[in-house]
Design an enzyme around this catalytic site. Structure first.
Site, PDB file in Angstrom:
ATOM      1  CD  GLU A   1     -32.885  16.324 -50.080  1.00  0.00           C
ATOM      2  OE1 GLU A   1     -33.945  15.841 -50.508  1.00  0.00           O
ATOM      3  OE2 GLU A   1     -32.789  17.485 -49.661  1.00  0.00           O
TER       4      GLU A   1
ATOM      5  CG  LEU B   1     -21.764  12.578 -52.403  1.00  0.00           C
ATOM      6  CD1 LEU B   1     -20.715  13.175 -53.334  1.00  0.00           C
ATOM      7  CD2 LEU B   1     -22.800  13.627 -52.044  1.00  0.00           C
TER       8      LEU B   1
ATOM      9  CE  LYS C   1     -20.276   5.378 -49.646  1.00  0.00           C
ATOM     10  NZ  LYS C   1     -19.822   4.988 -50.945  1.00  0.00           N
TER      11      LYS C   1
ATOM     12  CD  GLU D   1     -36.194   5.769 -56.452  1.00  0.00           C
ATOM     13  OE1 GLU D   1     -35.604   5.117 -55.571  1.00  0.00           O
ATOM     14  OE2 GLU D   1     -36.047   6.993 -56.606  1.00  0.00           O
TER      15      GLU D   1
ATOM     16  CB  CYS E   1     -34.236  11.319 -56.652  1.00  0.00           C
ATOM     17  SG  CYS E   1     -33.655  13.002 -56.811  1.00  0.00           S
TER      18      CYS E   1
HETATM   19  P1  NAP Z   1     -27.868   3.999 -52.163  1.00  0.00           P
HETATM   20  O1  NAP Z   1     -27.643   2.594 -52.515  1.00  0.00           O
HETATM   21  O2  NAP Z   1     -28.733   4.318 -51.010  1.00  0.00           O
HETATM   22  O3  NAP Z   1     -26.450   4.644 -51.984  1.00  0.00           O
HETATM   23  C1  NAP Z   1     -26.232   5.987 -51.623  1.00  0.00           C
HETATM   24  C2  NAP Z   1     -24.928   6.092 -50.878  1.00  0.00           C
HETATM   25  O4  NAP Z   1     -25.036   5.417 -49.613  1.00  0.00           O
HETATM   26  C3  NAP Z   1     -23.767   5.438 -51.607  1.00  0.00           C
HETATM   27  O5  NAP Z   1     -22.621   6.205 -51.406  1.00  0.00           O
HETATM   28  C4  NAP Z   1     -23.701   4.086 -50.915  1.00  0.00           C
HETATM   29  O6  NAP Z   1     -22.467   3.411 -51.003  1.00  0.00           O
HETATM   30  C5  NAP Z   1     -24.011   4.447 -49.495  1.00  0.00           C
HETATM   31  N1  NAP Z   1     -24.469   3.282 -48.740  1.00  0.00           N
HETATM   32  C6  NAP Z   1     -25.043   2.155 -49.224  1.00  0.00           C
HETATM   33  N2  NAP Z   1     -25.300   1.297 -48.222  1.00  0.00           N
HETATM   34  C7  NAP Z   1     -24.896   1.890 -47.079  1.00  0.00           C
HETATM   35  C8  NAP Z   1     -24.899   1.504 -45.712  1.00  0.00           C
HETATM   36  N3  NAP Z   1     -25.396   0.340 -45.317  1.00  0.00           N
HETATM   37  N4  NAP Z   1     -24.398   2.367 -44.804  1.00  0.00           N
HETATM   38  C9  NAP Z   1     -23.889   3.550 -45.188  1.00  0.00           C
HETATM   39  N5  NAP Z   1     -23.848   3.960 -46.464  1.00  0.00           N
HETATM   40  C10 NAP Z   1     -24.346   3.146 -47.399  1.00  0.00           C
HETATM   41  O7  NAP Z   1     -28.484   4.814 -53.374  1.00  0.00           O
HETATM   42  P2  NAP Z   1     -27.950   4.812 -54.887  1.00  0.00           P
HETATM   43  O8  NAP Z   1     -28.385   3.520 -55.478  1.00  0.00           O
HETATM   44  O9  NAP Z   1     -26.533   5.203 -54.968  1.00  0.00           O
HETATM   45  O10 NAP Z   1     -28.752   6.031 -55.485  1.00  0.00           O
HETATM   46  C11 NAP Z   1     -30.024   5.886 -55.950  1.00  0.00           C
HETATM   47  C12 NAP Z   1     -31.045   6.386 -54.942  1.00  0.00           C
HETATM   48  O11 NAP Z   1     -30.750   7.725 -54.575  1.00  0.00           O
HETATM   49  C13 NAP Z   1     -32.435   6.413 -55.471  1.00  0.00           C
HETATM   50  O12 NAP Z   1     -33.324   5.904 -54.520  1.00  0.00           O
HETATM   51  C14 NAP Z   1     -32.703   7.882 -55.704  1.00  0.00           C
HETATM   52  O13 NAP Z   1     -34.054   8.238 -55.680  1.00  0.00           O
HETATM   53  C15 NAP Z   1     -31.919   8.512 -54.625  1.00  0.00           C
HETATM   54  N6  NAP Z   1     -31.598   9.910 -54.947  1.00  0.00           N
HETATM   55  C16 NAP Z   1     -32.235  10.899 -54.258  1.00  0.00           C
HETATM   56  C17 NAP Z   1     -31.963  12.227 -54.538  1.00  0.00           C
HETATM   57  C18 NAP Z   1     -32.649  13.332 -53.777  1.00  0.00           C
HETATM   58  O14 NAP Z   1     -32.177  14.456 -53.819  1.00  0.00           O
HETATM   59  N7  NAP Z   1     -33.731  13.056 -53.066  1.00  0.00           N
HETATM   60  C19 NAP Z   1     -31.026  12.553 -55.515  1.00  0.00           C
HETATM   61  C20 NAP Z   1     -30.389  11.531 -56.194  1.00  0.00           C
HETATM   62  C21 NAP Z   1     -30.694  10.210 -55.884  1.00  0.00           C
HETATM   63  P3  NAP Z   1     -22.119   2.438 -52.250  1.00  0.00           P
HETATM   64  O15 NAP Z   1     -21.158   3.224 -53.005  1.00  0.00           O
HETATM   65  O16 NAP Z   1     -21.538   1.200 -51.668  1.00  0.00           O
HETATM   66  O17 NAP Z   1     -23.389   2.164 -52.960  1.00  0.00           O
END
Ligand code: NAP
Ligand code: MG
Length: 499
Positions: free
Chosen positions: A268, A166, A192, A393, A303
């Site tokens: 997503e 998440l 997670k 973004e 997002c």
């Molecule tokens: P993120 O950095 O990609 O993190 C998302 C999740 O992935 C977090 O739980 C993160 O852990 C985990 N993660 C990070 N690096 C990883 C790796 N190398 N391997 C496995 N898991 C890993 O995104 P965010 O900054 O939390 O959220 C913002 C993004 O989400 C934006 O791009 C937004 O557009 C997108 N979003 C999309 C939607 C949709 O429905 N399309 C909805 C909401 C948000 P950590 O806790 O360590 O960061």
């Protein structure tokens, strides 16, 4: 909708909160096997809220084994659908009963305003869980048109143990979007949460036990992406992963699956969503209110935020005047003050990232100031269509304005992005609205409004915004079920010989 309280009442609730701090595995809170912890802070004040179990691959292995046991013995996966429904409805009720506590916890952990947490995040979480619960005993499987001597059933089975990874922008709601259909389908889940926002997921797991969910079915493992996310992605005994987050991380999950057990992956991801306003748009005040909501709601940490305003020349000045006026009506400050509409960004690191998009020489129509975790709603006017804030973004309260001459130019510009999550088009001309809605390559296109549909409509992205499936709607269940064909030969011995 949860009734709003006063700032003093919210502060009193905050003081009395018992914050969860363990990993939730097999029905109980536990420390991480390594004994390590990490601090979670309130980004609006910098205050440390709690030290939380920092899980790693060992905890993932342990939780997956418990989740697998639960799945295989059928304590949830084979429970009568009506009973699964009752448990999930009880969970929704318990969340409703603890609405103020959860809203305050969410606001403290993320910097989101209590106004949004109370009026959107918590009630929508309840609504989402109820919707999927109600669906459990109303989905029918299929019988195929086979010959008179055969009967072929196409049945849906829960996919098994699923990893739910998440983001931090809607911690409760994204949890609900995933666990609603996953638990409804009968899966066991390993959640997670994002490292910045773990508290409400832990609390919901505890409430799920109180609702009667059997142990082992719903596990929450706090920890970083590398320590917990990657082991989930690579686990040989996890059958599917549903991920919401950035496109860069989503891409990694495809790699993890390819290099491990080829688990099902649904992604997503990000967006750079256009709002197209044509010269003939009606009721500019209303359009402006939608544009402001689209760009600045949840501090733009959304997002599907409309972060690109593509406006036709003839209406530009009149529209922007109203957009600026509406945006000025959004007070920024203490997230626990219910009058504030703009809170703090989720973390210092994210604040710094958003600020990096501000540069000298930009044409600032509104805002542009940032301090101590808070960024003012900002509107920037660009002639250069390749400027960084126009293409990337930002995930903050920053709206980029681009001016066009024609409808075709507007649509081409709307599509000029690697993303395709959401888009809006504002026009009084039905033909143009529908032609635009068809031509824009995005998973959701709203006409004369900003939004994401509701729980009944599928949500997900085209292009590099989405992969593999949809959240919400009955379509979300496809992520957590797999199809099995059961082919039965009905012929008598006398009918046909077996070749
Ligand atoms: P993120 O950095 O990609 O993190 C998302 C999740 O992935 C977090 O739980 C993160 O852990 C985990 N993660 C990070 N690096 C990883 C790796 N190398 N391997 C496995 N898991 C890993 O995104 P965010 O900054 O939390 O959220 C913002 C993004 O989400 C934006 O791009 C937004 O557009 C997108 N979003 C999309 C939607 C949709 O429905 N399309 C909805 C909401 C948000 P950590 O806790 O360590 O960061
Ligand atoms: Mg926090």
């Amino acid at each position: 909708m949860t009734d709003l309280l006063t700032t003093e009442e919210y502060k009193a609730i905050a003081k009395g909160l018992m914050l969860p701090n363990g990993a939730f595995i097999d029905g109980t809170f536990r420390p991480a096997i390594s004994g390590k912890t990490f601090d979670t802070t309130n980004p609006a004040t910098g205050e440390v809220l709690a030290s939380i179990a920092a899980c790693d691959a060992a905890d993932v292995d342990f939780a997956v084994a418990r989740a697998r046991d639960a799945f295989e013995d059928g304590r949830w996966s084979r429970l009568h659908p009506g009973e699964r429904k009752e448990v999930l409805l009880r969970l929704a009720k318990l969340i409703e009963r603890n609405a103020h506590e959860l809203a305050v916890m969410e606001s403290l952990d993320s910097g989101k305003t209590i106004y949004d947490c109370s009026t959107v995040d918590v009630p929508e979480t309840v609504h989402c869980l109820k919707w999927h619960a109600e669906l459990i005993d109303k989905i029918y499987d299929q019988v195929s048109p086979a010959s008179d001597n055969h009967i072929a059933m196409v049945v849906r089975e829960p996919v098994g143990v699923v990893g739910l990874v998440l983001p931090w922008n809607f911690p409760l709601l994204m949890l609900a979007w995933k666990i609603g259909p996953a638990l409804a389908a009968g899966c066991s889940v390993i959640v997670k949460p994002a490292v910045e926002t773990t508290l409400t997921a832990l609390r919901v797991a505890e409430l799920a036990m109180e609702a009667g969910l059997p142990a082992g079915v719903f596990n929450v493992l706090p920890g970083s992406g590398s320590a917990v996310g990657e082991p989930i992605g690579r686990h040989m005994d996890i059958d599917a992963v549903s991920f919401t987050g950035s496109t860069a991380t989503g891409r990694r999950f495809l790699g993890y699956a390819a290099e491990s057990n080829m688990k099902e992956v649904t992604l997503e991801m990000g967006g750079k969503n256009p709002a197209v306003v044509l010269d003939d748009a009606e009721n500019l005040d209303r359009v402006a209110a939608h544009i402001v909501n689209g760009a600045f709601w949840n501090m733009g940490e959304n997002c599907s935020a409309s972060s690109r305003l593509i406006v036709q020349k003839g209406v530009k000045d009149a529209l922007l005047e109203r957009v600026v006026a509406h945006a000025r009506e959004w007070p920024m400050g203490d997230p626990l003050d219910p009058l504030n509409r703009v809170g703090a960004l989720v973390s210092k690191a994210h604040f710094d990232k958003v600020c990096s998009f501000f540069e000298k020489g930009q044409k600032v129509l509104l805002g542009g100031k940032a301090k101590d975790g808070f960024v003012e709603p900002t509107i920037l006017d660009f002639a250069d269509r390749d400027a960084r804030p126009v293409r990337e973004e930002i995930f903050g309260p920053v709206l980029s304005v681009l001016t066009v001459e024609t409808f075709d130019e507007a649509i081409a510009l709307a599509n000029d992005t690697e993303y395709g999550l959401a888009a809006s088009i504002y026009t009084a001309n039905v033909k143009k609205a529908l032609r635009g809605a068809r031509a824009i390559r995005a998973g959701t296109v709203t006409v004369n409004s900003f939004g994401e549909g509701d729980i009944s409509t599928p949500f997900g992205g085209f292009k590099q915004s989405g992969f593999g499936g949809r959240d919400n709607g009955i379509h979300a269940h496809d992520q957590y079920t797999q199809l099995k064909t059961i082919w039965v030969d009905l012929s008598d011995d006398a009918d046909e010989s077996v070749a």
